[in-house]
Design a protein around this motif. Structure first.
Motif, PDB file in Angstrom:
ATOM      1  N   UNK A 147     -28.364   2.243  39.199  1.00 56.47           N
ATOM      2  CA  UNK A 147     -26.984   2.537  38.778  1.00 56.47           C
ATOM      3  C   UNK A 147     -26.903   3.084  37.358  1.00 56.47           C
ATOM      4  N   UNK A 148     -28.008   3.123  36.630  1.00 52.80           N
ATOM      5  CA  UNK A 148     -27.985   3.550  35.234  1.00 52.80           C
ATOM      6  C   UNK A 148     -28.350   5.020  35.050  1.00 52.80           C
ATOM      7  N   UNK A 149     -29.193   5.546  35.924  1.00 55.08           N
ATOM      8  CA  UNK A 149     -29.687   6.914  35.742  1.00 55.08           C
ATOM      9  C   UNK A 149     -28.597   7.981  35.755  1.00 55.08           C
ATOM     10  N   UNK A 150     -27.569   7.915  36.641  1.00 56.38           N
ATOM     11  CA  UNK A 150     -26.561   8.986  36.631  1.00 56.38           C
ATOM     12  C   UNK A 150     -25.923   9.211  35.265  1.00 56.38           C
ATOM     13  N   UNK A 151     -25.532   8.155  34.567  1.00 49.71           N
ATOM     14  CA  UNK A 151     -24.911   8.323  33.247  1.00 49.71           C
ATOM     15  C   UNK A 151     -25.907   8.898  32.250  1.00 49.71           C
ATOM     16  N   UNK A 152     -27.177   8.503  32.360  1.00 53.33           N
ATOM     17  CA  UNK A 152     -28.196   9.032  31.457  1.00 53.33           C
ATOM     18  C   UNK A 152     -28.420  10.520  31.709  1.00 53.33           C
ATOM     19  N   UNK A 153     -28.392  10.914  32.974  1.00 51.80           N
ATOM     20  CA  UNK A 153     -28.536  12.325  33.309  1.00 51.80           C
ATOM     21  C   UNK A 153     -27.378  13.141  32.753  1.00 51.80           C
ATOM     22  N   UNK A 154     -26.169  12.610  32.890  1.00 54.23           N
ATOM     23  CA  UNK A 154     -25.005  13.355  32.386  1.00 54.23           C
ATOM     24  C   UNK A 154     -25.078  13.500  30.868  1.00 54.23           C
ATOM     25  N   UNK A 155     -25.483  12.451  30.182  1.00 50.09           N
ATOM     26  CA  UNK A 155     -25.592  12.534  28.722  1.00 50.09           C
ATOM     27  C   UNK A 155     -26.625  13.586  28.319  1.00 50.09           C
ATOM     28  N   UNK A 156     -27.727  13.659  29.062  1.00 51.29           N
ATOM     29  CA  UNK A 156     -28.745  14.663  28.772  1.00 51.29           C
ATOM     30  C   UNK A 156     -28.181  16.065  28.995  1.00 51.29           C
TER      31      UNK A 156
END
Length: 384
Positions: A350-359
């Motif tokens: 559940x954490x990777x999507x937000x990290x991808x968007x920030x990148x």
């Protein structure tokens, strides 16, 4: 660029993102779009008919005569107002292109030409009937090339020049704000693979269809189906029927696991993407001799926060095994079990999507890309 006003087009997402980016930097931005009446100057509250086109209903208009009308419209736009910059995606040029571009240059505009795929193959893999057209286009383009202030090239390093004109490498960008953030499907019994692109043979989706046909999951010799599908390919893009007929998934026993939606945009595409777990990038770019590329769909997957698999070298991607899985850019078999394991991890993360968007916001936004272009041609951001 080729911008239809009365229908959707995959590239409009890119063009709208570029327009939004320069506006966010404080500039005014207009485009020339076309509909059944003709070509219009659109943007900043303006919708002015520049050129009334009489042949828009002809089959193939948008791939032939449109480019003549587009340059006629550009010349009329230059008579209406002064532009600081004309940003042109590389396109076919005909007899009236040099005069149109000379008109905007006479008003003081810088001219930037973007090559979306570099090195480019204009006509190298074409029919003999089309070769004279490409040769004529090249002849006309040589006449207007001295007017180009800067090339922007997406692809291999250019070393600062192209055909004697200044050049710089850029990345494809994305308008992050327009895309919903992916929500992982925790506990889903199936696995959804989203193939978002044209269904051209060089996308290589037939490799994935073949992998689906070969894959055996669960007990030896069985194929997981129904409520336990390991790999459901959802294809969204122009030309779906072409690849459907060519690859014949029904003959491979995978028709229940390959769904062709055809061309989708906006909320309809968002609904389909929400039912998928990983995106699929181009898997067959080697078929046209391409081994390095910065494709739009991978940026869209990053902005959505949808983990993805891909094959071509893309130096802008993060080295993060939770974000992307790289496959071989050749004809070797794809290991669907490896893809399935990657997708299962994505479903539970559940954490990777937000990290991808920030990148994507930090490294793939059009604002950051085009700020460098404007600086290169001497255009400063206005006071805001």
């Amino acid at each position: 660029m080729r911008y239809p006003l009365e229908k959707d087009d995959n590239l409009k997402i890119k063009f709208d993102g570029q327009m939004a980016a320069v506006r966010a930097m404080g500039h005014e931005a207009r485009l020339i779009g076309w509909d059944h009446e003709g070509l219009w100057l659109v943007g900043e509250g303006e919708h002015t008919l520049l050129h009334r086109a009489r042949l828009t209903g002809l089959p193939g208009y948008e791939k032939t005569l449109l480019y003549v009308d587009l340059m006629a419209a550009l010349k009329k736009a230059a008579a209406l107002r002064r532009f600081d910059l004309v940003y042109m995606r590389f396109l076919p040029v005909f007899h009236n292109a040099p005069g149109a571009l000379a008109a905007v240059k006479a008003g003081g505009a810088r001219l930037v030409v973007e090559h979306p795929t570099y090195p480019f193959e204009n006509g190298k893999r074409s029919s003999l009937l089309r070769m004279p057209v490409f040769a004529y286009n090249a002849h006309v383009f040589r006449r207007l090339e001295p007017m180009i202030d800067l090339y922007t090239l997406i692809g291999d390093p250019c070393e600062g020049t192209l055909n004697g004109r200044p050049a710089m490498n850029i990345l494809n960008g994305v308008d992050v704000s327009r895309l919903p953030l992916h929500v992982p499907r925790r506990g889903a019994k199936d696995i959804g693979l989203l193939a978002l692109a044209s269904m051209s043979v060089w996308q290589g989706y037939d490799r994935l269809i073949e992998a689906l046909a070969r894959y055996r999951g669960g007990e030896p010799g069985t194929v997981l189906r129904a409520s336990a599908k390991e790999g459901l390919l959802v294809a969204c893009g122009e030309g779906a029927l072409e690849i459907l007929e060519m690859q014949a998934p029904q003959e491979r026993g995978v028709a229940d696991r390959v769904i062709f939606h055809g061309e989708l945009h906006g909320e309809a595409l968002d609904r389909v993407a929400a039912r998928c777990d990983i995106g699929v990038g181009g898997l067959g770019l080697h078929r046209k001799g391409q081994y390095r590329s910065m494709t739009l769909k991978l940026r869209e997957y990053m902005a959505r926060g949808l983990p993805f698999v891909y094959a071509v070298d893309d130096p802008s991607l993060p080295e993060d095994p939770a974000v992307c899985l790289r496959l071989a850019n050749d004809e070797s078999p794809i290991d669907l079990a490896e893809l399935a394991a990657f997708a299962r991890r994505a479903q539970a993360d559940e954490e990777t999507p937000a990290r991808m968007r920030a990148y994507a916001e930090s490294h793939m936004s059009w604002q950051g890309v085009l700020a460098q272009v404007l600086e290169r041609v001497g255009i400063e951001c206005p006071e805001r």
